[in-house]
Design an enzyme around this catalytic site. Structure first.
Site, mmCIF file in Angstrom:
data_model
loop_
_atom_site.group_PDB
_atom_site.id
_atom_site.type_symbol
_atom_site.label_atom_id
_atom_site.label_comp_id
_atom_site.label_asym_id
_atom_site.label_seq_id
_atom_site.Cartn_x
_atom_site.Cartn_y
_atom_site.Cartn_z
ATOM 1 N N SER A 66 1.004 -1.245 0.114
ATOM 2 C CA SER A 66 -0.076 -0.270 0.168
ATOM 3 C C SER A 66 0.642 1.437 -0.073
ATOM 4 O O SER A 66 0.539 2.606 -0.159
ATOM 5 C CB SER A 66 -1.108 0.188 1.431
ATOM 6 N N HIS A 104 -1.451 -2.452 -7.037
ATOM 7 C CA HIS A 104 -1.850 -2.023 -5.338
ATOM 8 C C HIS A 104 -3.995 -2.127 -5.032
ATOM 9 O O HIS A 104 -4.490 -1.054 -5.901
ATOM 10 C CB HIS A 104 -1.788 -1.048 -4.785
ATOM 11 N N GLU A 164 -4.138 0.463 -7.904
ATOM 12 C CA GLU A 164 -3.061 1.450 -8.506
ATOM 13 C C GLU A 164 -1.943 0.626 -9.279
ATOM 14 O O GLU A 164 -1.603 -0.269 -9.144
ATOM 15 C CB GLU A 164 -2.729 2.350 -7.618
ATOM 16 N N ASN A 180 -3.707 5.846 -0.878
ATOM 17 C CA ASN A 180 -2.425 6.396 0.480
ATOM 18 C C ASN A 180 -2.152 7.341 1.128
ATOM 19 O O ASN A 180 -1.684 8.037 2.138
ATOM 20 C CB ASN A 180 -2.087 4.942 0.761
#
Length: 390
Positions: free
Chosen positions: A123, A144, A156, A200
């Site tokens: 992440s 991800h 991602e 994130n």
């Protein structure tokens, strides 16, 4: 290699993320090698996949034959070297410990076919460092997913410093053909390896802001979450921390403290709860109580009238401009796309902030920074100048 040439995939880790990725890939017609360090972990992952598929069959949203085919496509392994033999693609979904991940990549590189692409579901950690642990950095990429995989659309695709254009395109196209229970997956390109990538990374200042407010006793988590929920958000920031796991948040904060700024160091309340084993949903208690794993009862009548929701938008936009400045992505619209599909928001932060005016957003970020003494919140030059196109 081309995405359509990928037939067999190894998923390294059968936990919360790994079993969901395995389920997605099996439904997508791939042969899946599901690996974990113990047979009981592999069996638990398979059982969770079976339960998930059975629920869809009972709702008549999935044919029984499709469930059987998906389960038959999954083979369990407890030896990493054997798990990656004969594969075309690997997705590592081990705990967020960089040393562990680099060891996995080194071993996988030694046993996987030369043509195989090795990917990580990390992440926020460095795809570049994982690639450096192999003799094929051009074939190492980030892929991800978001939890739960079978309900969240965003994935991602992250370019490490050595990742080839062909590997990026293959990863992107492979994910674009996948579908979960809500529809097609939505891949977003992350063109430069950076801590937290896009989604994130935009959440990092929010996590820091919420952790600091709670540390100082300036807010009550339930009151903040009630306020956020009252404007239509599916979850508030503190419930999200519990949902993802306070241990995961703590490790993420430690990583951001090392790679972005020491200001991200985990706050005392988080370290205390983790030390007590109160990790959130997965342990039944964290910031909130999760009885039987069910969501906490947030009383919307307790919404904090003094909490300004636009603070969150402003901090996200400011962080997004850092990604634009660094070339992590070339489009504010792409950032909005990631936020909408990664968290279920109706609108992205840039679309929301545009109506506020970039000058007001910059002023608000500066005020938050000075109030809490956190330099990371200071507005960027891009935000100050309003040099943003959507």
């Amino acid at each position: 290699m081309k995405a359509e040439e990928i037939k067999t995939i190894a998923i390294i880790g059968a936990g919360d993320m790994g079993h969901g990725i395995a389920e997605l890939c099996a439904l997508g017609g791939l042969k899946v090698h599901l690996y974990d360090i113990k047979e009981e972990f592999v069996a638990r992952g398979r059982n969770r996949i079976k339960e998930s598929l059975e629920k869809q069959v009972s709702k008549q949203k999935l044919a029984a034959g499709a469930m059987t085919s998906a389960l038959d496509a999954i083979q369990g392994f407890t030896e990493l070297g054997k798990a990656v033999q004969g594969i075309d693609f690997m997705i590592e979904a081990a705990p967020e410990v960089l040393d562990l991940k680099t060891r996995i990549f080194k071993e996988a590189d030694a046993h996987a076919p030369k043509h195989a692409i090795l990917a990580s579901n990390t992440s926020n950690m460095s795809i570049t460092q994982m690639g450096a642990a192999t003799k094929r950095p051009g074939q190492v990429v980030g892929v991800h997913f978001f939890n739960p995989v079978m309900l969240m659309a965003l994935v991602e695709i992250i370019r490490g410093s050595g990742t080839s254009a062909e590997t990026m395109e293959t990863g992107f196209q492979l994910m674009a053909r996948m579908k979960n229970f809500r529809g097609a997956m939505v891949p977003v390109r992350v063109e430069k390896d950076t801590p937290g990538f896009i989604y994130n990374r935009l959440g990092a200042p929010i996590g820091l802001y919420m952790a600091e407010l709670y540390e100082r006793g300036l807010v009550e988590p339930e009151a903040v979450d009630a306020k956020i929920r009252s404007i239509g958000a599916p979850m508030g920031p503190y419930e999200i921390m519990d949902f993802t796991g306070l241990d995961v948040n703590l490790h993420g904060n430690e990583y951001f403290a090392q790679t972005l700024s020491p200001e991200f160091k985990p706050r005392g309340w988080m370290k205390r709860l983790v030390a007590e084993g109160k990790l959130g949903k997965k342990t039944g208690a964290g910031i909130f109580a999760w009885p039987g794993g069910n969501r906490p009862a947030i009383d919307l009548k307790k919404a904090d009238p003094n909490f300004d929701v636009t603070d969150i938008i402003c901090l996200q936009v400011n962080e997004g401009t850092k990604l634009l400045e660094a070339g992590v992505t070339h489009s504010a619209a792409e950032i909005d796309k990631a936020v909408i599909n990664g968290g279920g928001a109706a609108f992205g932060p840039f679309a929301l902030a545009k109506g506020m005016g970039w000058a007001k957003v910059a002023t608000q970020c500066e005020a938050i920074s000075k109030r809490l003494g956190i330099q990371w919140f200071m507005p960027t030059e891009t935000l100050r100048k309003g040099a943003i196109e959507i």
